[in-house]
Scaffold this motif. Structure first.
Motif, mmCIF file in Angstrom:
data_model
loop_
_atom_site.group_PDB
_atom_site.id
_atom_site.type_symbol
_atom_site.label_atom_id
_atom_site.label_comp_id
_atom_site.label_asym_id
_atom_site.label_seq_id
_atom_site.Cartn_x
_atom_site.Cartn_y
_atom_site.Cartn_z
ATOM 1 N N GLY A 65 77.560 34.645 51.706
ATOM 2 C CA GLY A 65 77.025 35.924 52.123
ATOM 3 C C GLY A 65 77.837 36.508 53.249
ATOM 4 N N ALA A 66 77.411 37.667 53.700
ATOM 5 C CA ALA A 66 78.101 38.343 54.795
ATOM 6 C C ALA A 66 77.096 39.199 55.553
ATOM 7 C CB ALA A 66 79.233 39.213 54.259
ATOM 8 N N SER A 67 77.391 39.417 56.819
ATOM 9 C CA SER A 67 76.545 40.276 57.641
ATOM 10 C C SER A 67 77.400 40.917 58.719
ATOM 11 C CB SER A 67 75.415 39.474 58.276
ATOM 12 O OG SER A 67 75.950 38.461 59.097
ATOM 13 N N LEU A 68 76.889 42.009 59.260
ATOM 14 C CA LEU A 68 77.582 42.640 60.378
ATOM 15 C C LEU A 68 77.313 41.830 61.638
ATOM 16 C CD1 LEU A 68 77.002 46.482 59.938
ATOM 17 C CD2 LEU A 68 78.774 45.023 58.974
ATOM 18 N N THR A 69 78.316 41.727 62.453
ATOM 19 C CA THR A 69 78.169 41.114 63.763
ATOM 20 C C THR A 69 77.632 42.180 64.715
ATOM 21 O OG1 THR A 69 80.375 41.751 64.464
ATOM 22 C CG2 THR A 69 80.170 39.614 63.319
ATOM 23 N N PRO A 70 77.253 41.809 65.908
ATOM 24 C CA PRO A 70 76.872 42.841 66.884
ATOM 25 C C PRO A 70 77.994 43.874 67.083
ATOM 26 C CG PRO A 70 76.114 40.711 67.652
ATOM 27 C CD PRO A 70 76.965 40.455 66.422
ATOM 28 N N ALA A 71 79.250 43.425 67.069
ATOM 29 C CA ALA A 71 80.369 44.368 67.195
ATOM 30 C C ALA A 71 80.437 45.304 65.989
ATOM 31 C CB ALA A 71 81.683 43.600 67.352
ATOM 32 N N GLY A 72 80.125 44.798 64.812
ATOM 33 C CA GLY A 72 80.117 45.634 63.618
ATOM 34 C C GLY A 72 79.011 46.673 63.654
ATOM 35 N N ARG A 73 77.838 46.260 64.111
ATOM 36 C CA ARG A 73 76.728 47.211 64.238
ATOM 37 C C ARG A 73 77.061 48.281 65.273
ATOM 38 N NH1 ARG A 73 74.117 42.345 64.098
ATOM 39 N NH2 ARG A 73 73.303 41.877 62.048
ATOM 40 N N ALA A 74 77.702 47.877 66.367
ATOM 41 C CA ALA A 74 78.091 48.836 67.411
ATOM 42 C C ALA A 74 79.137 49.821 66.883
ATOM 43 C CB ALA A 74 78.625 48.093 68.636
ATOM 44 N N LEU A 75 80.108 49.320 66.120
ATOM 45 C CA LEU A 75 81.124 50.187 65.530
ATOM 46 C C LEU A 75 80.475 51.210 64.609
ATOM 47 C CD1 LEU A 75 84.000 51.074 64.678
ATOM 48 C CD2 LEU A 75 83.972 49.160 63.046
ATOM 49 N N LEU A 76 79.606 50.756 63.744
ATOM 50 C CA LEU A 76 78.935 51.644 62.805
ATOM 51 C C LEU A 76 78.093 52.681 63.540
ATOM 52 C CD1 LEU A 76 78.308 52.407 59.896
ATOM 53 C CD2 LEU A 76 76.569 50.604 59.873
ATOM 54 N N GLU A 77 77.352 52.247 64.534
ATOM 55 C CA GLU A 77 76.509 53.164 65.317
ATOM 56 C C GLU A 77 77.363 54.208 66.039
ATOM 57 O OE1 GLU A 77 73.347 55.072 67.004
ATOM 58 O OE2 GLU A 77 73.264 53.535 65.458
ATOM 59 N N ARG A 78 78.448 53.772 66.647
ATOM 60 C CA ARG A 78 79.321 54.709 67.374
ATOM 61 C C ARG A 78 79.938 55.722 66.410
ATOM 62 N NH1 ARG A 78 80.796 54.692 72.393
ATOM 63 N NH2 ARG A 78 80.212 52.522 72.661
ATOM 64 N N TYR A 79 80.398 55.251 65.266
ATOM 65 C CA TYR A 79 80.982 56.160 64.274
ATOM 66 C C TYR A 79 79.948 57.188 63.819
ATOM 67 C CZ TYR A 79 83.060 58.025 60.081
ATOM 68 O OH TYR A 79 83.547 58.904 59.146
ATOM 69 N N ARG A 80 78.739 56.744 63.494
ATOM 70 C CA ARG A 80 77.701 57.677 63.032
ATOM 71 C C ARG A 80 77.315 58.668 64.133
ATOM 72 N NH1 ARG A 80 78.900 57.675 58.024
ATOM 73 N NH2 ARG A 80 78.226 55.874 56.823
ATOM 74 N N THR A 81 77.330 58.238 65.392
ATOM 75 C CA THR A 81 77.056 59.142 66.510
ATOM 76 C C THR A 81 78.137 60.210 66.610
ATOM 77 O OG1 THR A 81 75.852 57.435 67.707
ATOM 78 C CG2 THR A 81 76.715 59.262 69.016
ATOM 79 N N ILE A 82 79.395 59.806 66.493
ATOM 80 C CA ILE A 82 80.510 60.759 66.511
ATOM 81 C C ILE A 82 80.378 61.726 65.348
ATOM 82 C CG2 ILE A 82 83.012 60.968 66.153
ATOM 83 C CD1 ILE A 82 83.259 58.260 67.691
ATOM 84 N N GLU A 83 80.061 61.205 64.188
ATOM 85 C CA GLU A 83 79.932 62.024 62.979
ATOM 86 C C GLU A 83 78.829 63.086 63.139
ATOM 87 O OE1 GLU A 83 80.250 60.659 58.420
ATOM 88 O OE2 GLU A 83 78.496 59.886 59.481
ATOM 89 N N ARG A 84 77.676 62.678 63.665
ATOM 90 C CA ARG A 84 76.571 63.631 63.859
ATOM 91 C C ARG A 84 76.941 64.699 64.888
ATOM 92 N NH1 ARG A 84 73.686 58.899 63.491
ATOM 93 N NH2 ARG A 84 73.484 58.752 65.739
ATOM 94 N N ALA A 85 77.569 64.294 65.987
ATOM 95 C CA ALA A 85 77.952 65.249 67.032
ATOM 96 C C ALA A 85 78.970 66.259 66.495
ATOM 97 C CB ALA A 85 78.522 64.512 68.247
ATOM 98 N N ALA A 86 79.931 65.776 65.731
ATOM 99 C CA ALA A 86 80.933 66.674 65.158
ATOM 100 C C ALA A 86 80.293 67.631 64.154
ATOM 101 C CB ALA A 86 82.044 65.866 64.494
ATOM 102 N N ALA A 87 79.393 67.124 63.319
ATOM 103 C CA ALA A 87 78.718 67.977 62.333
ATOM 104 C C ALA A 87 77.920 69.068 63.028
ATOM 105 C CB ALA A 87 77.814 67.133 61.437
ATOM 106 N N ASP A 88 77.245 68.719 64.106
ATOM 107 C CA ASP A 88 76.488 69.723 64.859
ATOM 108 C C ASP A 88 77.424 70.783 65.440
ATOM 109 O OD1 ASP A 88 74.125 68.399 64.306
ATOM 110 O OD2 ASP A 88 73.996 67.441 66.292
ATOM 111 N N ALA A 89 78.573 70.348 65.949
ATOM 112 C CA ALA A 89 79.512 71.276 66.583
ATOM 113 C C ALA A 89 80.146 72.246 65.588
ATOM 114 C CB ALA A 89 80.606 70.491 67.319
ATOM 115 N N VAL A 90 80.369 71.812 64.372
ATOM 116 C CA VAL A 90 81.075 72.674 63.404
ATOM 117 C C VAL A 90 80.149 73.408 62.455
ATOM 118 C CG1 VAL A 90 83.147 71.239 63.521
ATOM 119 C CG2 VAL A 90 81.492 70.873 61.671
#
Length: 132
Positions: A92-117
């Motif tokens: 099996g496989a799972s996200l590490t805490p670093a993986g969850r943080a990466l995903l969360e940061r990316y989605r935060t950037i994505e939402r902020a950019a979508a709001d701006a444009v």
């Protein structure tokens, strides 16, 4: 099989009316790139508990999915995906805490950019020809 709702802090921004949407790819140093495909792969690994199942869900080979995971694991100080080899218990496989943080940061950037444009995407949509 694990299941996580599609909504919440990791979810992607809502599609814009009319269909225009922003796609974010971040180019980091040493040719490391993160974008919608790798982030979706991480979400699916978290949901399914499997690199293989996540790859299948994205219509990609296990090898391709594994190579993408390896590229992310080798690019960051801490691995983003922890994989357990198969065997009697199935691996099996799972996200590490670093993986969850990466995903969360990316989605935060994505939402902020979508709001701006948002108004700019609407203006582009308005400028398109009508299709009959």
């Amino acid at each position: 099989m694990r299941s996580r709702p599609a909504s919440g802090p990791r979810s992607r921004p809502e599609p814009q009316p009319g269909g225009a949407r922003l796609s974010i790819r971040i180019d980091l140093k040493d040719a490391c790139r993160v974008g919608p495909g790798k982030m979706r792969l991480l979400e699916l690994i978290e949901e399914t508990g499997s690199i293989s199942a996540a790859g299948r869900a994205m219509a990609m080979s296990y090898r391709r999915a594994w190579l993408l995971v390896e590229s992310l694991n080798s690019a960051f100080r801490m691995p983003v995906v922890a994989a357990q080899p198969g065997g009697r218990r199935g691996g099996g496989a799972s996200l590490t805490p670093a993986g969850r943080a990466l995903l969360e940061r990316y989605r935060t950037i994505e939402r902020a950019a979508a709001d701006a444009v948002r108004p700019h995407l609407a203006a582009l949509e308005d400028a398109l020809k009508d299709r009959d």
